[in-house]
Design an enzyme around this catalytic site. Structure first.
Site, PDB file in Angstrom:
ATOM      1  N   ASP A  57     -27.244  26.187   5.047  1.00  0.00           N
ATOM      2  CA  ASP A  57     -26.808  24.823   5.384  1.00  0.00           C
ATOM      3  C   ASP A  57     -26.890  23.914   4.161  1.00  0.00           C
ATOM      4  O   ASP A  57     -27.364  22.791   4.246  1.00  0.00           O
ATOM      5  CB  ASP A  57     -27.660  24.280   6.532  1.00  0.00           C
ATOM      6  CG  ASP A  57     -27.057  23.026   7.153  1.00  0.00           C
ATOM      7  OD1 ASP A  57     -25.842  22.800   7.008  1.00  0.00           O
ATOM      8  OD2 ASP A  57     -27.810  22.271   7.799  1.00  0.00           O
TER       9      ASP A  57
ATOM     10  N   LYS B  85     -21.403  23.734   0.778  1.00  0.00           N
ATOM     11  CA  LYS B  85     -20.506  24.722   1.395  1.00  0.00           C
ATOM     12  C   LYS B  85     -19.886  25.675   0.378  1.00  0.00           C
ATOM     13  O   LYS B  85     -19.660  26.833   0.682  1.00  0.00           O
ATOM     14  CB  LYS B  85     -19.398  24.026   2.207  1.00  0.00           C
ATOM     15  CG  LYS B  85     -19.900  23.018   3.248  1.00  0.00           C
ATOM     16  CD  LYS B  85     -21.054  23.517   4.084  1.00  0.00           C
ATOM     17  CE  LYS B  85     -21.763  22.405   4.830  1.00  0.00           C
ATOM     18  NZ  LYS B  85     -23.193  22.423   4.725  1.00  0.00           N
TER      19      LYS B  85
ATOM     20  N   ASP C 217     -24.220  27.039   9.070  1.00  0.00           N
ATOM     21  CA  ASP C 217     -23.760  25.822   9.740  1.00  0.00           C
ATOM     22  C   ASP C 217     -22.503  25.284   9.054  1.00  0.00           C
ATOM     23  O   ASP C 217     -22.306  25.476   7.856  1.00  0.00           O
ATOM     24  CB  ASP C 217     -24.874  24.772   9.701  1.00  0.00           C
ATOM     25  CG  ASP C 217     -24.622  23.617  10.656  1.00  0.00           C
ATOM     26  OD1 ASP C 217     -23.771  23.741  11.558  1.00  0.00           O
ATOM     27  OD2 ASP C 217     -25.297  22.579  10.511  1.00  0.00           O
ATOM     28  N   ASN C 218     -21.696  24.600   9.830  1.00  0.00           N
ATOM     29  CA  ASN C 218     -20.520  23.878   9.324  1.00  0.00           C
ATOM     30  C   ASN C 218     -19.499  24.753   8.607  1.00  0.00           C
ATOM     31  O   ASN C 218     -18.875  24.317   7.644  1.00  0.00           O
ATOM     32  CB  ASN C 218     -20.955  22.729   8.396  1.00  0.00           C
ATOM     33  CG  ASN C 218     -21.871  21.750   9.091  1.00  0.00           C
ATOM     34  OD1 ASN C 218     -21.645  21.396  10.236  1.00  0.00           O
ATOM     35  ND2 ASN C 218     -22.919  21.345   8.411  1.00  0.00           N
TER      36      ASN C 218
ATOM     37  N   GLU D 183     -22.267  17.109  14.487  1.00  0.00           N
ATOM     38  CA  GLU D 183     -23.495  16.491  14.948  1.00  0.00           C
ATOM     39  C   GLU D 183     -23.328  15.010  15.282  1.00  0.00           C
ATOM     40  O   GLU D 183     -22.691  14.265  14.551  1.00  0.00           O
ATOM     41  CB  GLU D 183     -24.593  16.612  13.872  1.00  0.00           C
ATOM     42  CG  GLU D 183     -24.957  18.026  13.531  1.00  0.00           C
ATOM     43  CD  GLU D 183     -24.039  18.659  12.505  1.00  0.00           C
ATOM     44  OE1 GLU D 183     -23.139  17.982  11.977  1.00  0.00           O
ATOM     45  OE2 GLU D 183     -24.197  19.858  12.246  1.00  0.00           O
TER      46      GLU D 183
END
Length: 174
Positions: free
Chosen positions: A108, A111, A136-137, A166
Site C-alpha cells: 500500500d 503504486k 490496495d488500490n 475509502e
C-alpha cells in the site's frame, strides 16, 4: 469539485484484511507503506503470539505517526518500523533484520513500486509458496503493471476483492 479522499485503508477494506489475516494466520508479515499506522494496527492485532510485522515507510513523518499509533494500541512488541525507500530496505531484510520469508505482505505504498517491489521480494527470497500478497488500490488509482505481472507470471493465484475508494459513498465513486 473533486471528492475528498483519505489515504487510509478504512473499515471496508480493513474487513478484507481481517478476513485474509484470519484465513492464513501468519507469523511473519511485511507492510509496504505505513502512512498513519491504521493497517499496521489492524494487522498486528490479529498476529498470533510471537508474530511480527515489519513496516517499511519512506516518510520519517508518517513513520513517526504510525509508530505512535501502534504504541497507543499497545502493539509495539509486534511491529517494527523501517524508514527508507522500499527498494533499499527490501534487500536488507534477510541479513540486517533476520527475516527468512514472509507469510503475508500488505502492499500500500507508491503504486509504481508495486510491481518492482514484488519482483524484488522474489529475487531476495522473501516469498515462499503460500505467501499471500494483499495489494490496495490496484484499480483506483491503479497499479496496472503489478496487476499484469501477478496475473501472467504463473507464480500467483489472484483474487479480486471489490470495494470502493475509502470514505466515499457509492454515489460519489464516479
Amino acid at each position: 469539485a473533486l471528492p475528498i479522499w483519505a489515504m487510509n485503508v478504512g473499515d471496508e477494506k480493513g474487513l478484507i484484511m481481517d478476513k485474509v489475516m484470519m484465513e492464513i494466520n501468519p507469523s511473519s508479515c511485511l507492510e509496504l507503506g505505513a502512512y498513519c499506522g491504521y493497517s499496521a494496527v489492524r494487522t498486528a492485532r490479529l498476529l498470533k503470539p510471537g508474530g511480527q510485522l515489519l513496516s517499511i515507510e519512506i516518510s520519517p513523518v508518517y513513520a513517526a505517526i504510525a509508530k505512535q499509533m501502534v504504541e497507543f494500541a499497545g502493539l509495539q512488541d509486534k511491529v517494527t518500523f523501517l524508514e527508507g525507500p522500499s527498494e533499499e530496505m527490501i534487500p536488507q531484510l534477510k541479513k540486517k533484520y533476520e527475516v527468512d520469508t514472509f507469510d503475508f505482505v500488505f502492499i500500500d505504498h507508491h503504486k509504481k513500486r508495486y510491481e518492482p517491489d514484488t519482483k524484488l521480494l522474489e529475487e531476495c527470497g522473501l516469498l515462499k509458496k503460500g505467501s499471500v500478497l494483499l495489494a490496495d488500490n490496484v484499480i483506483c488509482p491503479g497499479a496496472p503493471e503489478f496487476l499484469h505481472y501477478v496475473r501472467t507470471s504463473g507464480r500467483y493465484d489472484c483474487t479480486h476483492y471489490p470495494s470502493h475508494v475509502e470514505y466515499m459513498t457509492r454515489s460519489e465513486e464516479h
